[in-house]
Scaffold this motif. Sequence first.
Motif, PDB file in Angstrom:
ATOM      1  N   ARG A 103       0.824  -1.210   0.000  1.00  0.00           N
ATOM      2  CA  ARG A 103       0.000   0.000   0.000  1.00  0.00           C
ATOM      3  C   ARG A 103       0.861   1.265   0.000  1.00  0.00           C
ATOM      4  NH1 ARG A 103      -0.956   3.927   2.570  1.00  0.00           N
ATOM      5  NH2 ARG A 103       0.486   3.251   4.203  1.00  0.00           N
ATOM      6  N   ALA A 104       1.884   1.278   0.840  1.00  0.00           N
ATOM      7  CA  ALA A 104       2.743   2.462   0.931  1.00  0.00           C
ATOM      8  C   ALA A 104       3.650   2.608  -0.276  1.00  0.00           C
ATOM      9  CB  ALA A 104       3.575   2.403   2.210  1.00  0.00           C
ATOM     10  N   ASN A 105       3.832   1.529  -1.004  1.00  0.00           N
ATOM     11  CA  ASN A 105       4.736   1.547  -2.168  1.00  0.00           C
ATOM     12  C   ASN A 105       3.975   1.203  -3.443  1.00  0.00           C
ATOM     13  OD1 ASN A 105       7.670   1.693  -0.885  1.00  0.00           O
ATOM     14  ND2 ASN A 105       6.444   0.317   0.385  1.00  0.00           N
ATOM     15  N   ARG A 106       2.732   1.616  -3.518  1.00  0.00           N
ATOM     16  CA  ARG A 106       1.875   1.256  -4.669  1.00  0.00           C
ATOM     17  C   ARG A 106       2.339   1.891  -5.976  1.00  0.00           C
ATOM     18  NH1 ARG A 106      -0.262   4.486  -1.078  1.00  0.00           N
ATOM     19  NH2 ARG A 106      -1.086   6.527  -1.657  1.00  0.00           N
ATOM     20  N   ASN A 107       3.162   2.950  -5.890  1.00  0.00           N
ATOM     21  CA  ASN A 107       3.691   3.561  -7.107  1.00  0.00           C
ATOM     22  C   ASN A 107       4.937   2.851  -7.620  1.00  0.00           C
ATOM     23  OD1 ASN A 107       1.728   5.598  -7.280  1.00  0.00           O
ATOM     24  ND2 ASN A 107       2.812   6.841  -5.758  1.00  0.00           N
ATOM     25  N   ALA A 108       5.507   1.984  -6.806  1.00  0.00           N
ATOM     26  CA  ALA A 108       6.660   1.166  -7.202  1.00  0.00           C
ATOM     27  C   ALA A 108       6.623  -0.110  -6.367  1.00  0.00           C
ATOM     28  CB  ALA A 108       7.960   1.926  -6.981  1.00  0.00           C
ATOM     29  N   PRO A 109       5.709  -1.031  -6.665  1.00  0.00           N
ATOM     30  CA  PRO A 109       5.444  -2.162  -5.776  1.00  0.00           C
ATOM     31  C   PRO A 109       6.310  -3.395  -5.992  1.00  0.00           C
ATOM     32  CG  PRO A 109       3.871  -2.159  -7.569  1.00  0.00           C
ATOM     33  CD  PRO A 109       4.740  -0.953  -7.771  1.00  0.00           C
ATOM     34  N   GLU A 110       7.149  -3.405  -6.994  1.00  0.00           N
ATOM     35  CA  GLU A 110       7.855  -4.621  -7.387  1.00  0.00           C
ATOM     36  C   GLU A 110       8.561  -5.339  -6.231  1.00  0.00           C
ATOM     37  OE1 GLU A 110       8.167  -6.576 -10.019  1.00  0.00           O
ATOM     38  OE2 GLU A 110       6.685  -5.438 -11.127  1.00  0.00           O
ATOM     39  N   ASN A 111       9.242  -4.608  -5.383  1.00  0.00           N
ATOM     40  CA  ASN A 111      10.032  -5.223  -4.312  1.00  0.00           C
ATOM     41  C   ASN A 111       9.210  -5.629  -3.102  1.00  0.00           C
ATOM     42  OD1 ASN A 111      12.439  -4.920  -5.780  1.00  0.00           O
ATOM     43  ND2 ASN A 111      12.731  -2.838  -4.997  1.00  0.00           N
ATOM     44  N   PHE A 112       7.898  -5.405  -3.160  1.00  0.00           N
ATOM     45  CA  PHE A 112       7.057  -5.676  -1.999  1.00  0.00           C
ATOM     46  C   PHE A 112       5.956  -6.698  -2.286  1.00  0.00           C
ATOM     47  CE2 PHE A 112       8.880  -1.478  -1.793  1.00  0.00           C
ATOM     48  CZ  PHE A 112       9.461  -1.454  -0.532  1.00  0.00           C
ATOM     49  N   LEU A 113       5.948  -7.213  -3.493  1.00  0.00           N
ATOM     50  CA  LEU A 113       4.950  -8.213  -3.872  1.00  0.00           C
ATOM     51  C   LEU A 113       5.449  -9.613  -3.543  1.00  0.00           C
ATOM     52  CD1 LEU A 113       3.960  -6.748  -7.350  1.00  0.00           C
ATOM     53  CD2 LEU A 113       2.543  -6.730  -5.294  1.00  0.00           C
ATOM     54  N   MET A 114       4.558 -10.455  -3.091  1.00  0.00           N
ATOM     55  CA  MET A 114       4.905 -11.850  -2.865  1.00  0.00           C
ATOM     56  C   MET A 114       5.118 -12.537  -4.230  1.00  0.00           C
ATOM     57  SD  MET A 114       4.955 -12.005   0.380  1.00  0.00           S
ATOM     58  CE  MET A 114       5.363 -10.254   0.454  1.00  0.00           C
ATOM     59  N   PRO A 115       5.806 -13.670  -4.283  1.00  0.00           N
ATOM     60  CA  PRO A 115       6.115 -14.318  -5.566  1.00  0.00           C
ATOM     61  C   PRO A 115       4.875 -14.665  -6.396  1.00  0.00           C
ATOM     62  CG  PRO A 115       7.429 -15.268  -3.804  1.00  0.00           C
ATOM     63  CD  PRO A 115       6.442 -14.361  -3.140  1.00  0.00           C
ATOM     64  N   TYR A 116       3.738 -14.826  -5.761  1.00  0.00           N
ATOM     65  CA  TYR A 116       2.512 -15.238  -6.466  1.00  0.00           C
ATOM     66  C   TYR A 116       1.562 -14.057  -6.691  1.00  0.00           C
ATOM     67  CZ  TYR A 116       1.539 -15.347  -1.487  1.00  0.00           C
ATOM     68  OH  TYR A 116       1.471 -15.014  -0.164  1.00  0.00           O
ATOM     69  N   MET A 117       2.081 -12.825  -6.573  1.00  0.00           N
ATOM     70  CA  MET A 117       1.247 -11.635  -6.749  1.00  0.00           C
ATOM     71  C   MET A 117       1.554 -10.930  -8.062  1.00  0.00           C
ATOM     72  SD  MET A 117       1.083  -9.854  -2.997  1.00  0.00           S
ATOM     73  CE  MET A 117       0.132 -10.577  -1.667  1.00  0.00           C
ATOM     74  N   TYR A 118       0.498 -10.354  -8.662  1.00  0.00           N
ATOM     75  CA  TYR A 118       0.638  -9.649  -9.937  1.00  0.00           C
ATOM     76  C   TYR A 118      -0.231  -8.398  -9.902  1.00  0.00           C
ATOM     77  CZ  TYR A 118       2.320 -14.275 -11.323  1.00  0.00           C
ATOM     78  OH  TYR A 118       3.002 -15.465 -11.373  1.00  0.00           O
ATOM     79  N   TYR A 119       0.089  -7.460 -10.789  1.00  0.00           N
ATOM     80  CA  TYR A 119      -0.778  -6.295 -10.969  1.00  0.00           C
ATOM     81  C   TYR A 119      -0.761  -5.921 -12.447  1.00  0.00           C
ATOM     82  CZ  TYR A 119       3.488  -3.373 -11.078  1.00  0.00           C
ATOM     83  OH  TYR A 119       4.702  -2.814 -11.392  1.00  0.00           O
ATOM     84  N   VAL A 120      -1.879  -5.444 -12.928  1.00  0.00           N
ATOM     85  CA  VAL A 120      -2.016  -5.029 -14.332  1.00  0.00           C
ATOM     86  C   VAL A 120      -1.875  -3.518 -14.386  1.00  0.00           C
ATOM     87  CG1 VAL A 120      -3.531  -4.965 -16.348  1.00  0.00           C
ATOM     88  CG2 VAL A 120      -3.527  -6.970 -14.826  1.00  0.00           C
ATOM     89  N   SER A 121      -0.996  -3.032 -15.269  1.00  0.00           N
ATOM     90  CA  SER A 121      -0.746  -1.595 -15.312  1.00  0.00           C
ATOM     91  C   SER A 121      -0.157  -1.176 -16.655  1.00  0.00           C
ATOM     92  CB  SER A 121       0.211  -1.203 -14.180  1.00  0.00           C
ATOM     93  OG  SER A 121       0.526   0.165 -14.225  1.00  0.00           O
ATOM     94  N   SER A 122      -0.409   0.068 -17.021  1.00  0.00           N
ATOM     95  CA  SER A 122       0.228   0.645 -18.207  1.00  0.00           C
ATOM     96  C   SER A 122       1.443   1.473 -17.804  1.00  0.00           C
ATOM     97  CB  SER A 122      -0.777   1.520 -18.967  1.00  0.00           C
ATOM     98  OG  SER A 122      -1.285   2.538 -18.113  1.00  0.00           O
ATOM     99  N   THR A 123       1.668   1.588 -16.480  1.00  0.00           N
ATOM    100  CA  THR A 123       2.852   2.281 -15.954  1.00  0.00           C
ATOM    101  C   THR A 123       3.583   1.289 -15.053  1.00  0.00           C
ATOM    102  OG1 THR A 123       1.685   3.139 -14.016  1.00  0.00           O
ATOM    103  CG2 THR A 123       1.593   4.459 -16.029  1.00  0.00           C
ATOM    104  N   ASN A 124       4.308   1.784 -14.094  1.00  0.00           N
ATOM    105  CA  ASN A 124       4.959   0.906 -13.111  1.00  0.00           C
ATOM    106  C   ASN A 124       4.275   0.974 -11.755  1.00  0.00           C
ATOM    107  OD1 ASN A 124       6.996  -0.145 -14.799  1.00  0.00           O
ATOM    108  ND2 ASN A 124       8.193   1.738 -14.566  1.00  0.00           N
ATOM    109  N   ALA A 125       3.093   1.571 -11.720  1.00  0.00           N
ATOM    110  CA  ALA A 125       2.356   1.726 -10.473  1.00  0.00           C
ATOM    111  C   ALA A 125       1.094   0.877 -10.506  1.00  0.00           C
ATOM    112  CB  ALA A 125       1.999   3.195 -10.256  1.00  0.00           C
ATOM    113  N   ILE A 126       0.565   0.579  -9.327  1.00  0.00           N
ATOM    114  CA  ILE A 126      -0.730  -0.092  -9.236  1.00  0.00           C
ATOM    115  C   ILE A 126      -1.789   0.955  -9.526  1.00  0.00           C
ATOM    116  CG2 ILE A 126      -2.330  -1.304  -7.717  1.00  0.00           C
ATOM    117  CD1 ILE A 126       0.102  -2.356  -6.179  1.00  0.00           C
TER     118      ILE A 126
END
Length: 269
Positions: A103-126
């Motif tokens: 939540r706190a890093n939703r604009n750059a979430p890559e390093n905080f996602l679990m291995p089985y988590m994904y997000y769909v985006s046209s940028t690098n943010a959620i």
Amino acid sequence: MKQVLHTVSVGYKRQKGSILILVLFILGVLITSSMHFYSEVTESTKISGASRDNAESLLLAESAMELLRGQYIRNLDTIAPVQIASCDVFGSSLDKCEASAIRANRNAPENFLMPYMYYVSSTNAIEKTIPTLLQKVADGEGMFETTSTTLASHKVPDAITELRVDNLFSAAFKPQLYTVDNNGVLVASAAANWAAETNDHKAAAWIEVVLNPADNTAVDLYVQATAQVGNARSFLQRYLGSYFEDDTLGALVSPLAESSNLNREQPLP
């Protein structure tokens, strides 16, 4: 006298011919009826088998989805290093605690996602407020998409409309893969990816992260799963929980986060 015998003989021959035609007709009817009956039985067996596989795949997908959901809420731990200090108080790097940093890093979430988590985006943010990944996978599997779409990260580019399950697997991230043992119990699969699992009963589950539609400082989690039994496929999705900036439930996603007495569209007071 000879004329009478001749007449009787001719009549007898005509009668034999009529009986032969009648027998052939009856045989034809019986053969046609038998073929039709066999065809009906075969089709009925196929339909029955397809219905059974479809019901089993739906149950398997639900089981996989609920297994990942239950483990995440309770004790799943897939990353050893603790990413946020508040997780220390729990004596373990539980995924549900570490993931609160998304939540706190939703604009750059890559390093905080679990291995089985994904997000769909046209940028690098959620940025999406509704989950769309499952539909992309369903479309790709349904169309037997052959184009190789390799994901470079947890991010699924919004421009991609069709994905195969195997596209979600990499060395750094992958869905939870399951199969069924000889006792019919859902167990973790040791296969490297979806295609490598040769059991005709298999399932994959993952979590998609999106922005909360009513609070752009919060994130929602959806658990998604697909399962295959024979040629039957099922795709399911369920809301898992939310991380709000000011959450009375703390850093964890509680089972109560899904209760009907909580409004998931607004932060908790």
